[in-house]
Motif scaffolding. Sequence first.
Motif, short mmCIF file in Angstrom:
data_model
loop_
_atom_site.label_atom_id
_atom_site.label_comp_id
_atom_site.label_asym_id
_atom_site.label_seq_id
_atom_site.Cartn_x
_atom_site.Cartn_y
_atom_site.Cartn_z
N HIS A 13 -6.96 -0.92 -4.00
CA HIS A 13 -6.07 0.31 -3.56
C HIS A 13 -6.96 1.79 -3.93
N GLU A 72 -1.94 5.26 5.91
CA GLU A 72 -3.03 5.54 6.68
C GLU A 72 -3.76 6.30 5.56
N SER A 73 -5.30 5.93 5.41
CA SER A 73 -6.06 6.82 4.39
C SER A 73 -7.46 6.66 5.20
N LEU A 94 0.01 4.25 0.82
CA LEU A 94 -0.28 5.00 1.84
C LEU A 94 -0.41 4.27 3.25
N GLN A 136 -8.03 4.01 -0.79
CA GLN A 136 -7.10 5.11 -0.69
C GLN A 136 -7.16 6.24 -1.89
N ASP A 137 -7.97 6.30 -2.66
CA ASP A 137 -8.29 7.54 -3.49
C ASP A 137 -9.58 8.07 -3.16
N PHE A 185 0.88 -1.38 0.11
CA PHE A 185 -0.18 0.08 0.11
C PHE A 185 0.88 1.13 -0.15
#
Length: 165
Positions: A143, A65-66, A63, A147-148, A61
């Motif tokens: 992902h 943290e997200s 990031l 995360q986005d 990953f």
Amino acid sequence: MTDPSVADTRRLNSKPQDLTDAYGPPSNYLEIDVSDPQTVGVGRNRYTNYEVRMRTNLPIFKLKESCVRRRYSDFEWLKIELERDSKIVVPSLPGKALKRQLPFRGDGGLFDESFVEERRSGLEQFINRIAGHPLAQNERCLHMFLQDESIDRHYIPGKLYYRHG
């Protein structure tokens, strides 16, 4: 003389656990919480979205943290993408609750507090089961989902690979 047909039941010698082992950070972790349901919109455009917060130290990953907001249809999109592109058995989502969409119900229907909580719990189980699967962790759609800020539904499906170094 020992009988070879009898299993050796002696304990393995293990080193005693110290405080660093017991209370240090776990070697690999992936934590995903689905929380803070918020109902937005009016009439037929009304829906509930949820905060999806992820914390990890897995190198795959980008990031560590997200925090994103997702609605039920986003979870459906992820399920469809994984079923189409991956080799994993994708768990089912909590039901669509079609009866809750009928007019003139005595409760809040889709927006009833107990239903929203039940769905939140089911979505949290769903995303944790998927994200915990090593093959799913390579999927670009997972992902993007985690995360986005927004999901690009025209993305090019594919795998992500962790590069050492």
